[in-house]
Write a protein that holds these residues in place. Structure first.
Motif, PDB file in Angstrom:
ATOM      1  N   ASP A 143       0.932  -1.246   0.220  1.00 26.32           N
ATOM      2  CA  ASP A 143       0.525   0.196   0.098  1.00 26.32           C
ATOM      3  C   ASP A 143       0.815   1.504   0.041  1.00 26.32           C
ATOM      4  OD1 ASP A 143      -2.564  -1.469  -0.331  1.00 26.32           O
ATOM      5  OD2 ASP A 143      -2.696  -1.039   2.068  1.00 26.32           O
ATOM      6  N   ASP A 144       1.959   0.876   0.957  1.00 18.65           N
ATOM      7  CA  ASP A 144       3.093   2.561   0.634  1.00 18.65           C
ATOM      8  C   ASP A 144       3.688   2.286   2.038  1.00 18.65           C
ATOM      9  OD1 ASP A 144       3.951   4.955   2.036  1.00 18.65           O
ATOM     10  OD2 ASP A 144       1.956   5.829   0.506  1.00 18.65           O
ATOM     11  N   ALA A 145       4.903   2.370   1.498  1.00 16.50           N
ATOM     12  CA  ALA A 145       6.814   1.859   2.395  1.00 16.50           C
ATOM     13  C   ALA A 145       6.984   2.957   2.781  1.00 16.50           C
ATOM     14  CB  ALA A 145       7.339   1.151   0.933  1.00 16.50           C
ATOM     15  N   THR A 146       6.453   4.306   2.722  1.00 14.35           N
ATOM     16  CA  THR A 146       7.070   5.678   3.355  1.00 14.35           C
ATOM     17  C   THR A 146       7.638   5.942   4.471  1.00 14.35           C
ATOM     18  OG1 THR A 146       5.089   7.168   2.850  1.00 14.35           O
ATOM     19  CG2 THR A 146       5.723   8.314   4.069  1.00 14.35           C
ATOM     20  N   ARG A 147       7.059   4.827   4.967  1.00 14.47           N
ATOM     21  CA  ARG A 147       7.438   4.904   7.054  1.00 14.47           C
ATOM     22  C   ARG A 147       8.924   4.124   7.281  1.00 14.47           C
ATOM     23  NH1 ARG A 147       5.992   5.364  11.686  1.00 14.47           N
ATOM     24  NH2 ARG A 147       6.750   3.783  13.552  1.00 14.47           N
ATOM     25  N   ALA A 148       9.257   2.628   6.343  1.00 16.62           N
ATOM     26  CA  ALA A 148      10.172   2.331   5.587  1.00 16.62           C
ATOM     27  C   ALA A 148      11.076   3.129   5.386  1.00 16.62           C
ATOM     28  CB  ALA A 148       9.779   0.512   5.265  1.00 16.62           C
ATOM     29  N   PHE A 149      11.201   3.956   4.064  1.00 16.35           N
ATOM     30  CA  PHE A 149      12.046   4.970   3.937  1.00 16.35           C
ATOM     31  C   PHE A 149      12.220   5.562   4.611  1.00 16.35           C
ATOM     32  CE2 PHE A 149      10.339   3.278  -0.109  1.00 16.35           C
ATOM     33  CZ  PHE A 149      11.486   2.703  -1.515  1.00 16.35           C
ATOM     34  N   GLY A 150      11.478   6.409   6.124  1.00 16.16           N
ATOM     35  CA  GLY A 150      12.084   7.495   6.560  1.00 16.16           C
ATOM     36  C   GLY A 150      12.764   6.407   7.973  1.00 16.16           C
ATOM     37  N   LEU A 151      11.932   5.271   8.447  1.00 15.02           N
ATOM     38  CA  LEU A 151      13.391   4.229   9.135  1.00 15.02           C
ATOM     39  C   LEU A 151      14.677   3.738   8.952  1.00 15.02           C
ATOM     40  CD1 LEU A 151      10.292   2.913  11.180  1.00 15.02           C
ATOM     41  CD2 LEU A 151      11.469   4.977  11.748  1.00 15.02           C
ATOM     42  N   GLY A 152      14.424   3.707   7.134  1.00  8.26           N
ATOM     43  CA  GLY A 152      15.313   3.247   7.038  1.00  8.26           C
ATOM     44  C   GLY A 152      15.830   1.211   7.436  1.00  8.26           C
ATOM     45  N   CYS A 153      14.516   1.300   7.521  1.00 12.83           N
ATOM     46  CA  CYS A 153      14.222  -0.404   7.533  1.00 12.83           C
ATOM     47  C   CYS A 153      13.436  -1.015   6.635  1.00 12.83           C
ATOM     48  CB  CYS A 153      13.096  -0.130   8.647  1.00 12.83           C
ATOM     49  SG  CYS A 153      12.993  -1.880   9.822  1.00 12.83           S
ATOM     50  N   THR A 154      13.480  -2.361   6.251  1.00  9.33           N
ATOM     51  CA  THR A 154      12.638  -3.207   5.346  1.00  9.33           C
ATOM     52  C   THR A 154      12.084  -4.431   6.289  1.00  9.33           C
ATOM     53  OG1 THR A 154      14.343  -4.850   5.049  1.00  9.33           O
ATOM     54  CG2 THR A 154      13.822  -2.481   3.306  1.00  9.33           C
ATOM     55  N   ALA A 155      12.229  -3.974   7.287  1.00  9.37           N
ATOM     56  CA  ALA A 155      11.287  -5.527   7.982  1.00  9.37           C
ATOM     57  C   ALA A 155       9.845  -5.130   7.807  1.00  9.37           C
ATOM     58  CB  ALA A 155      11.359  -5.297   9.279  1.00  9.37           C
ATOM     59  N   THR A 156       9.372  -5.690   7.988  1.00 11.29           N
ATOM     60  CA  THR A 156       7.516  -6.002   7.628  1.00 11.29           C
ATOM     61  C   THR A 156       6.946  -4.863   8.947  1.00 11.29           C
ATOM     62  OG1 THR A 156       7.225  -7.683   6.991  1.00 11.29           O
ATOM     63  CG2 THR A 156       5.132  -7.042   7.482  1.00 11.29           C
ATOM     64  N   LYS A 157       7.505  -4.440  10.060  1.00  7.67           N
ATOM     65  CA  LYS A 157       6.854  -3.966  11.206  1.00  7.67           C
ATOM     66  C   LYS A 157       7.612  -2.462  10.927  1.00  7.67           C
ATOM     67  CE  LYS A 157      10.972  -3.853  13.947  1.00  7.67           C
ATOM     68  NZ  LYS A 157      11.895  -3.967  15.303  1.00  7.67           N
ATOM     69  N   CYS A 158       7.710  -1.813   9.830  1.00 10.03           N
ATOM     70  CA  CYS A 158       8.369  -0.654   9.579  1.00 10.03           C
ATOM     71  C   CYS A 158       7.517  -0.241   8.373  1.00 10.03           C
ATOM     72  CB  CYS A 158       9.693  -0.555   9.305  1.00 10.03           C
ATOM     73  SG  CYS A 158      10.838  -1.285  10.296  1.00 10.03           S
ATOM     74  N   LEU A 159       6.763  -1.197   7.330  1.00  7.35           N
ATOM     75  CA  LEU A 159       5.818  -0.605   6.636  1.00  7.35           C
ATOM     76  C   LEU A 159       4.656   0.169   6.896  1.00  7.35           C
ATOM     77  CD1 LEU A 159       6.703  -3.998   3.914  1.00  7.35           C
ATOM     78  CD2 LEU A 159       7.676  -2.058   3.879  1.00  7.35           C
ATOM     79  N   GLY A 160       4.353   0.886   6.302  1.00 10.83           N
ATOM     80  CA  GLY A 160       3.226   1.654   6.306  1.00 10.83           C
ATOM     81  C   GLY A 160       3.271   3.001   5.789  1.00 10.83           C
ATOM     82  N   SER A 161       2.155   3.534   5.801  1.00 15.68           N
ATOM     83  CA  SER A 161       2.033   5.345   5.284  1.00 15.68           C
ATOM     84  C   SER A 161       2.632   5.946   6.532  1.00 15.68           C
ATOM     85  CB  SER A 161       1.002   5.528   4.247  1.00 15.68           C
ATOM     86  OG  SER A 161       0.482   5.733   5.295  1.00 15.68           O
ATOM     87  N   SER A 162       1.925   6.052   7.493  1.00 13.75           N
ATOM     88  CA  SER A 162       1.826   6.601   8.750  1.00 13.75           C
ATOM     89  C   SER A 162       3.222   7.675   9.277  1.00 13.75           C
ATOM     90  CB  SER A 162       1.896   6.103  10.042  1.00 13.75           C
ATOM     91  OG  SER A 162       1.496   6.708  11.125  1.00 13.75           O
ATOM     92  N   VAL A 163       3.347   8.387   9.049  1.00 16.04           N
ATOM     93  CA  VAL A 163       4.865   9.379   9.646  1.00 16.04           C
ATOM     94  C   VAL A 163       4.834   9.967  10.506  1.00 16.04           C
ATOM     95  CG1 VAL A 163       6.407   8.855   7.281  1.00 16.04           C
ATOM     96  CG2 VAL A 163       4.596  11.390   8.137  1.00 16.04           C
TER      97      VAL A 163
END
Length: 188
Positions: free
Chosen positions: A119-139
């Motif tokens: 759906d959106d990987a924004t959070r993962a890019f901000g955290l520098g994390c590709t783990a499932t728990k890091c995925l999402g659009s909430s910032v």
């Protein structure tokens, strides 16, 4: 100053105290910035962009969204997973990019494949994390430095000569919206 790009690998070599993840993250950001600086040189004639990026003094250049942008439904994004000849798309801050030209990074089994067809990987890019728990659009809980990292990634995708902008990600499918409206109000 972004000394972590230089000091982390050096410390790892000398003292062995830095984790592999931190080294990979620092190197990933460095090579992202190399690609951004090449794009700035190609697009804007900026010969010295890399130095300001390494020092953390740059402001990301993000193309504004256009009213006429194509739209992408969550279902279309989910099917663009790079499998069986499908394209490889990723979404960041509601922008969808085709990254099929880089299967070495985004293809099945590769490190960034976890970010595609989501759906959106924004959070993962901000955290520098590709783990499932890091995925999402909430910032909402990200700090200024992490939000700037997101913008740096958007600049990369906007200006990269091999990645293409597909369109804006819809929150839901227009068909789903029409069905919900019909169920709630008896209208289309």
């Amino acid at each position: 100053m972004r000394l972590d790009l230089i000091l982390l690998p050096l410390a790892a070599l000398l003292f062995g105290v830095v984790s592999r993840k931190r080294i990979e993250l620092a190197l990933g950001r460095f090579f992202r910035d190399v690609a951004r600086s090449k794009a700035r040189k190609r697009l804007y004639g900026n010969e010295h962009a890399l130095m300001t990026m390494i020092r953390g003094l740059d402001e990301p250049i993000i193309k504004p969204e256009d009213e006429t942008d194509e739209t992408v439904t969550p279902e279309e994004l989910a099917s663009a997973n790079g499998l069986g000849g499908a394209p490889t798309w990723l979404a960041i801050r509601g922008r969808v990019y085709d990254v099929s030209a880089a299967p070495q990074f985004y293809g099945p089994g590769k490190s960034y494949h976890k970010l595609v067809a989501r759906d959106d990987a924004t959070r993962a890019f901000g955290l520098g994390c590709t783990a499932t728990k890091c995925l999402g659009s909430s910032v909402d809980d990200l700090d200024e430095k992490q939000l700037k990292e997101i913008d740096r990634w958007i600049e990369l995708y906007d200006s990269h000569d091999k990645y293409t902008y597909v369109g804006k990600l819809l929150d839901s499918s227009p068909v789903d919206d029409a069905l919900k409206n019909y169920e709630n109000n008896g209208e289309e």
